[in-house]
Design a protein around this motif. Sequence first.
Motif, short mmCIF file in Angstrom:
data_model
loop_
_atom_site.label_atom_id
_atom_site.label_comp_id
_atom_site.label_asym_id
_atom_site.label_seq_id
_atom_site.Cartn_x
_atom_site.Cartn_y
_atom_site.Cartn_z
N ILE A 1 -0.34 23.16 39.39
CA ILE A 1 -1.38 22.15 39.48
C ILE A 1 -2.54 22.75 40.27
CG2 ILE A 1 -0.29 21.07 41.51
CD1 ILE A 1 -1.40 18.37 40.47
N ILE B 1 6.91 22.93 41.18
CA ILE B 1 5.51 23.18 40.91
C ILE B 1 4.87 23.97 42.04
CG2 ILE B 1 4.65 21.07 42.02
CD1 ILE B 1 2.81 20.69 39.52
N GLY C 1 5.89 24.65 37.15
CA GLY C 1 4.58 24.13 36.80
C GLY C 1 3.50 24.62 37.75
N GLN D 1 7.12 14.83 33.69
CA GLN D 1 5.81 14.94 33.05
C GLN D 1 4.76 14.38 34.02
OE1 GLN D 1 5.61 13.76 28.83
NE2 GLN D 1 7.81 13.38 28.96
N MET E 1 -2.41 14.80 33.11
CA MET E 1 -3.19 16.04 33.15
C MET E 1 -4.31 15.97 34.18
SD MET E 1 -3.17 17.02 29.08
CE MET E 1 -3.85 18.68 29.26
N THR F 1 -0.20 22.53 34.43
CA THR F 1 0.37 21.21 34.18
C THR F 1 -0.66 20.12 34.37
OG1 THR F 1 2.48 22.01 35.05
CG2 THR F 1 2.24 19.63 34.81
N SER F 2 -1.44 20.22 35.44
CA SER F 2 -2.36 19.15 35.80
C SER F 2 -3.49 19.72 36.65
CB SER F 2 -1.62 18.05 36.58
OG SER F 2 -2.47 16.96 36.90
N LYS G 1 1.83 15.87 30.57
CA LYS G 1 2.28 17.21 30.19
C LYS G 1 3.53 17.57 30.99
CE LYS G 1 0.36 21.84 29.51
NZ LYS G 1 -0.85 22.67 29.72
N ARG G 2 4.49 18.19 30.35
CA ARG G 2 5.73 18.55 31.04
C ARG G 2 5.45 19.60 32.10
NH1 ARG G 2 10.46 16.99 30.32
NH2 ARG G 2 9.87 16.02 28.33
N CYS G 3 6.12 19.44 33.24
CA CYS G 3 5.93 20.33 34.37
C CYS G 3 6.96 21.45 34.31
CB CYS G 3 6.06 19.55 35.68
SG CYS G 3 5.65 20.50 37.15
N GLN H 1 -1.96 26.79 28.80
CA GLN H 1 -0.73 26.01 28.69
C GLN H 1 0.14 26.11 29.94
OE1 GLN H 1 0.01 23.79 26.19
NE2 GLN H 1 -2.13 24.26 25.75
N ARG H 2 -0.13 27.08 30.79
CA ARG H 2 0.65 27.21 32.03
C ARG H 2 0.22 26.20 33.09
NH1 ARG H 2 -0.45 33.58 32.59
NH2 ARG H 2 -2.52 32.71 32.12
#
Length: 338
Positions: free
Chosen positions: A228, A200, A226, A33, A36, A300-301, A25-27, A297-298
């Motif tokens: 995480i 991030i 991003g 990316q 996830m 990233t991982s 997933k794009r950060c 969707q906010r």
Amino acid sequence: MQINDKSGYKKYYAAEDRYEQVPFKRCGHSGIQLPMISLGLWHNFGHADDLLKAQNILRTAFDLGVVHFDLANNYGPPFGAAETNFGRLFNEDFLPYRDELFISSKAGYDMWPGPYGNLGSRKYLISSLDQSLKRMNLDYVDLFYHHRPDPDTPLEETMGALDHIVRSGKALYVGISNYPADLAEKAIKILNELGTPCLIHQARYSMFDRWVEDGLLDVLDQYGVGCIAFSPLEQGMLTNKYVHGIPEDSRAAKGMTYLQREAVEQKLEAIKALHQVASDRGQSLSEMAIAWLLKDQRLTSVLVGVSTPDQLKANVNGLTNLEFSADELQAIRKVLEA
């Protein structure tokens, strides 16, 4: 994937289908990316731990496409041990795959005695990263975080140190961790002005700890940063381990750091109710807990820590069902707000 040579050593060759297992997933608005599911080395990689088990976890992760390994200067025990052990395993197994890996480290908590081994001064951050690179046998990290806010050091100094670290080639990207929404916005603005955008924010986030929903996620979304999540399973509470009470061999029963019996007892009814929702979805509680985070969707991982390769595989399995019906979300919301 392991292949025995004549001496019996199992040489590692990465699985050829490693990019077919975990979606990326794009950060934020960056070119990066991330998988996830990312692997955290907070626990189980210290000098008191089984290095062979740690090696198997890292190999399993990479074979699954979990290419993001997250460390910090003081992970262990003792401080620095996780980076030292990672450096050994990196040289042994992953050196040919360096450009496929996304390796992060951090500084911000207590690391060595005296006023220069803690918090957010330029001296501490740069010195700490230099030490981390030596321990890990790396020329650079892909991502370097300031681990927590420093109430005394000017934010401009801390962010300026992160900017310098990128310009010196010791890190490709920088991030922040554990910053509240208002301070995160200030830090992001400073980094943008310096020309080194914040990639991030790493924040504690789970079904039982949702502080990031009070403004932080909106700030990150606004600036294209991003997010995480760490501790997504709340130190094991959001797993099937405690559905039928507190096992005597569990972390909570032993009163171990970060998870006390009283905390689990207060959540037992919620754990049972969430387990039922997960079962109705055909998932374990841990799988659903990870999916629930990633539905936003906010995010990233999700950063997971595991003690066995099978635990990592189970976490990855949670990515097979990220969709929630309105009834499921309502049932979860009712439990969490009770």
